[in-house]
Design a protein around this motif. Structure first.
Motif, mmCIF file in Angstrom:
data_model
loop_
_atom_site.group_PDB
_atom_site.id
_atom_site.type_symbol
_atom_site.label_atom_id
_atom_site.label_comp_id
_atom_site.label_asym_id
_atom_site.label_seq_id
_atom_site.Cartn_x
_atom_site.Cartn_y
_atom_site.Cartn_z
ATOM 1 N N LEU A 1 37.437 -7.318 29.793
ATOM 2 C CA LEU A 1 36.378 -8.231 29.372
ATOM 3 C C LEU A 1 36.395 -8.470 27.864
ATOM 4 N N ASP A 2 36.590 -7.405 27.109
ATOM 5 C CA ASP A 2 36.589 -7.558 25.644
ATOM 6 C C ASP A 2 37.739 -8.452 25.181
ATOM 7 N N GLY A 3 38.922 -8.254 25.770
ATOM 8 C CA GLY A 3 40.065 -9.085 25.404
ATOM 9 C C GLY A 3 39.836 -10.541 25.744
ATOM 10 N N LEU A 4 39.249 -10.789 26.915
ATOM 11 C CA LEU A 4 38.957 -12.165 27.320
ATOM 12 C C LEU A 4 37.878 -12.782 26.430
ATOM 13 N N ARG A 5 36.861 -11.999 26.093
ATOM 14 C CA ARG A 5 35.802 -12.518 25.211
ATOM 15 C C ARG A 5 36.370 -12.921 23.849
ATOM 16 N N ALA A 6 37.271 -12.088 23.333
ATOM 17 C CA ALA A 6 37.867 -12.394 22.034
ATOM 18 C C ALA A 6 38.665 -13.691 22.093
ATOM 19 N N ARG A 7 39.401 -13.899 23.181
ATOM 20 C CA ARG A 7 40.172 -15.131 23.325
ATOM 21 C C ARG A 7 39.242 -16.329 23.538
ATOM 22 N N ALA A 8 38.201 -16.158 24.349
ATOM 23 C CA ALA A 8 37.254 -17.254 24.596
ATOM 24 C C ALA A 8 36.551 -17.660 23.307
ATOM 25 N N ALA A 9 36.286 -16.679 22.440
ATOM 26 C CA ALA A 9 35.571 -16.946 21.185
ATOM 27 C C ALA A 9 36.371 -17.835 20.240
ATOM 28 N N VAL A 10 37.684 -17.859 20.393
ATOM 29 C CA VAL A 10 38.507 -18.722 19.533
ATOM 30 C C VAL A 10 38.896 -20.014 20.245
ATOM 31 N N GLY A 11 38.188 -20.297 21.359
ATOM 32 C CA GLY A 11 38.369 -21.588 22.026
ATOM 33 C C GLY A 11 39.388 -21.624 23.129
ATOM 34 N N ASP A 12 39.798 -20.476 23.647
ATOM 35 C CA ASP A 12 40.791 -20.426 24.719
ATOM 36 C C ASP A 12 40.109 -20.730 26.054
ATOM 37 N N ARG A 13 40.372 -21.912 26.602
ATOM 38 C CA ARG A 13 39.730 -22.339 27.848
ATOM 39 C C ARG A 13 40.134 -21.468 29.027
ATOM 40 N N ASP A 14 41.422 -21.088 29.102
ATOM 41 C CA ASP A 14 41.883 -20.244 30.204
ATOM 42 C C ASP A 14 41.177 -18.894 30.181
ATOM 43 N N ALA A 15 41.043 -18.320 28.998
ATOM 44 C CA ALA A 15 40.375 -17.024 28.880
ATOM 45 C C ALA A 15 38.903 -17.144 29.278
ATOM 46 N N ALA A 16 38.258 -18.237 28.859
ATOM 47 C CA ALA A 16 36.857 -18.443 29.214
ATOM 48 C C ALA A 16 36.691 -18.556 30.730
ATOM 49 N N ALA A 17 37.582 -19.283 31.368
ATOM 50 C CA ALA A 17 37.505 -19.454 32.822
ATOM 51 C C ALA A 17 37.695 -18.125 33.537
ATOM 52 N N ARG A 18 38.675 -17.343 33.101
ATOM 53 C CA ARG A 18 38.924 -16.051 33.744
ATOM 54 C C ARG A 18 37.801 -15.058 33.451
ATOM 55 N N LEU A 19 37.229 -15.122 32.249
ATOM 56 C CA LEU A 19 36.093 -14.273 31.919
ATOM 57 C C LEU A 19 34.906 -14.608 32.819
ATOM 58 N N ALA A 20 34.646 -15.898 32.996
ATOM 59 C CA ALA A 20 33.539 -16.313 33.867
ATOM 60 C C ALA A 20 33.776 -15.850 35.304
ATOM 61 N N ASP A 21 35.000 -15.982 35.805
ATOM 62 C CA ASP A 21 35.323 -15.521 37.161
ATOM 63 C C ASP A 21 35.069 -14.025 37.299
ATOM 64 N N LEU A 22 35.515 -13.272 36.311
ATOM 65 C CA LEU A 22 35.379 -11.822 36.349
ATOM 66 C C LEU A 22 33.910 -11.414 36.322
ATOM 67 N N LEU A 23 33.141 -12.058 35.455
ATOM 68 C CA LEU A 23 31.713 -11.748 35.377
ATOM 69 C C LEU A 23 30.997 -12.102 36.680
ATOM 70 N N GLU A 24 31.371 -13.248 37.273
ATOM 71 C CA GLU A 24 30.742 -13.644 38.536
ATOM 72 C C GLU A 24 31.066 -12.642 39.640
ATOM 73 N N ARG A 25 32.331 -12.218 39.712
ATOM 74 C CA ARG A 25 32.717 -11.238 40.741
ATOM 75 C C ARG A 25 31.977 -9.911 40.573
#
Length: 204
Positions: A89-113
């Motif tokens: 989660l931390d790695g994905l959050r860091a990538r999402a914070a710099v505008g990585d759409r793929d990381a944001a999508a996977r982070l959202a999937d992981l949080l939802e699961r």
């Protein structure tokens, strides 16, 4: 002058080495050295692919990260996938914070699961607010999937940002939820007259 600049390897030696060494494991010390010293993004991406193919994710991830940092979209997508598969989660959050759409999508999937719907919606909303139509669509679909009619109405009332990106999708998802709740007449009115600015069904 007078110095050796390099060597040309004979073809038969290249063929022999390729056949003999193809499936040999490199020692960890060599991978550690590669991760520490390889700076060229293209080389980093190729080495990351090689490490991932050998299931050496501890080396693939920093190498992909190095290539992604200079805009390599393929490396960024592969990095996001690896981080998601590892549940990082931390790695994905860091990538999402710099505008990585793929990381944001996977982070959202992981949080939802994991049952963190608010967290998933927050991640997608941040990307949607930045003008990401894909994330806006995923946010609307997430809300519909969990029966959040009020959330969809709030989304429809988001003003010039999200609502304008996916106005038709939001209206259709609200109509689907109304039908599922036995409110077919209201859904029919929605499809005929549309929504009010606050996300309620218009009657005119």
């Amino acid at each position: 002058m007078g110095q050796v600049a390099g060597y040309t390897v004979a073809d038969y030696l290249i063929q022999y080495a390729a056949q003999e060494r193809r499936y040999k494991r490199l020692p960890a010390s060599i991978w550690d050295a590669l991760v520490s010293h390889v700076q060229d993004p293209g080389d980093a991406a190729r080495l990351a692919d090689s490490a991932e193919g050998r299931l050496l994710y501890r080396y693939a991830i920093p190498l992909y990260r190095r290539a992604a940092a200079v805009g390599d979209r393929t490396a960024a997508a592969r990095l996001a996938r690896l981080l998601g598969e590892r549940g990082d989660l931390d790695g994905l959050r860091a990538r999402a914070a710099v505008g990585d759409r793929d990381a944001a999508a996977r982070l959202a999937d992981l949080l939802e699961r994991r049952g963190n719907l608010d967290g998933a919606a927050q991640v997608l909303r941040a990307r949607a607010d930045a003008g990401d139509r894909f994330s806006a669509s995923r946010l609307a679909t997430l809300l519909e999937r969990h029966g959040d009619l009020d959330g969809l109405r709030v989304l429809a009332d988001a003003g010039a940002g999200i609502a304008e990106l996916i106005a038709e999708l939001i209206a259709e998802l609200i109509a689907d939820l109304l039908i599922n709740q036995g409110r077919s007449e209201e859904a029919s009115r929605l499809r005929r007259f549309g929504l009010n600015p606050d996300g309620t069904v218009s009657s005119v």
